[in-house]
Design a protein around this motif. Structure first.
Motif, PDB file in Angstrom:
ATOM      1  N   TRP A  19       2.216  23.620 -32.780  1.00 21.53           N
ATOM      2  CA  TRP A  19       2.214  24.429 -31.561  1.00 21.53           C
ATOM      3  C   TRP A  19       1.743  25.846 -31.874  1.00 21.53           C
ATOM      4  O   TRP A  19       2.281  26.504 -32.755  1.00 21.53           O
ATOM      5  N   VAL A  40       2.075  27.930 -24.487  1.00 29.28           N
ATOM      6  CA  VAL A  40       1.714  26.937 -25.491  1.00 29.28           C
ATOM      7  C   VAL A  40       0.818  25.907 -24.818  1.00 29.28           C
ATOM      8  O   VAL A  40       1.032  25.541 -23.662  1.00 29.28           O
ATOM      9  N   HIS A  73      -0.539  22.213 -24.325  1.00 26.37           N
ATOM     10  CA  HIS A  73      -0.130  20.824 -24.541  1.00 26.37           C
ATOM     11  C   HIS A  73      -1.334  19.923 -24.291  1.00 26.37           C
ATOM     12  O   HIS A  73      -1.900  19.912 -23.199  1.00 26.37           O
ATOM     13  N   ALA A 127       6.991  20.242 -26.392  1.00 23.73           N
ATOM     14  CA  ALA A 127       6.303  21.525 -26.290  1.00 23.73           C
ATOM     15  C   ALA A 127       7.207  22.570 -25.636  1.00 23.73           C
ATOM     16  O   ALA A 127       7.251  23.731 -26.068  1.00 23.73           O
ATOM     17  N   GLU A 180       9.739  23.915 -28.195  1.00 25.94           N
ATOM     18  CA  GLU A 180       9.167  24.932 -29.077  1.00 25.94           C
ATOM     19  C   GLU A 180       8.967  26.243 -28.324  1.00 25.94           C
ATOM     20  O   GLU A 180       9.290  27.332 -28.817  1.00 25.94           O
TER      21      GLU A 180
END
Length: 278
Positions: free
Chosen positions: A118, A213, A215, A225, A228
């Motif tokens: 990530w 982030v 994905h 995701a 994180e």
């Protein structure tokens, strides 16, 4: 009370794990996954960051229709026994339904997670003109509602000859995770004269400071995701209670191959600087 830097509220834990507050309370009540601390005066539940991997495993096993009793057995077993239990269940599912393949692969990713998968990014988003569908939605109804809203918006942009200026996106209010019912907005950035039709209306997407982030692929394992993303946001940023935000950079309307889908997942934060990548 434990060190607050090591624990998060049940609401933030819900957002990180994509398990509803109602589900987390139920798991506590039945002895499947207890919070790390319960305030004796208020009854508020708090979870530790160390419980995030356990929550991911529980979520995936339950998605694979493993019984509560078997999930408890998996969590209580030693590594060899745990792998044997999971392996047996996966074999049974693979023999029954080909459609479980994506969930099986996601479970294997949890058992052996990729390192450095990530990449987090700070993003400042300005106010944006758009068309949108907004409603208060039950969590269980969200996927169907989302699909209908996207279809209505795309039809409006097309028939009213609006100029699309960015990828479709969505805002998911805190209540969806905290109370299983809350505000949701699906929008398409667009300019041009908008005529309200059906549920579609002109909308200004609010400015926001976001931790983002990317994905890649279908949303079967989007909770990993979010884990994180939320973990970093609540540990290292000033997390705020604004809506989670998603931008669908490439999705089903662009390609029928889910492996090619690309979604930016965004967690609202408070920032005074303009940072780069993490």
């Amino acid at each position: 009370m434990p060190d607050s830097s090591d624990t998060v509220s049940i609401g933030d834990f819900s957002r990180m794990t994509q398990l509803s507050v109602k589900t987390l309370r139920h798991y506590h009540d039945i002895g499947l996954m207890a919070p790390s601390h319960v305030d004796p005066d208020t009854g508020y539940r708090y979870y530790s960051y160390d419980q995030l991997p356990t929550a991911a495993v529980v979520r995936r096993l339950r998605a694979l229709d493993m019984s509560i009793a078997d999930v408890k057995a998996v969590l209580a077993a030693d590594p060899a026994g745990r792998n044997a239990l999971i392996g047996t269940h996966l074999q049974r599912l693979e023999a029954q339904l080909a459609d479980t393949r994506a969930a099986v692969d996601a479970l294997r990713d949890i058992l052996d997670p990729p390192r450095g998968a990530w990449k987090l990014e700070h993003r400042s988003v300005p106010t944006t003109a758009a068309v949108a569908v907004h409603d208060n939605v039950d969590r269980d109804d969200l996927p169907t509602w989302w699909e209908g809203a996207v279809a209505e918006l795309q039809a409006t942009v097309r028939t009213q000859h609006l100029t699309q200026t960015g990828p479709p996106g969505a805002l998911f209010g805190f209540g969806i995770f905290d109370r299983d019912h809350g505000p949701a907005t699906v929008f398409i950035p667009a300019t041009g004269p908008v005529r309200p039709v059906g549920r579609v209306a002109e909308y200004t997407v609010p400015a926001a400071e976001l931790l983002v982030v990317r994905h890649d692929g279908p949303h079967d394992d989007v909770d990993l995701a979010y884990t994180e993303l939320g973990s970093y946001a609540t540990r290292h940023e000033i997390s705020v209670d604004g809506p989670l935000r998603e931008y669908y950079e490439r999705f089903a309307w662009d390609t029928p191959d889910p492996a090619q889908w690309r979604t930016d997942l965004c967690w609202p934060i408070f920032r005074s600087d303009r940072g780069g990548r993490r």
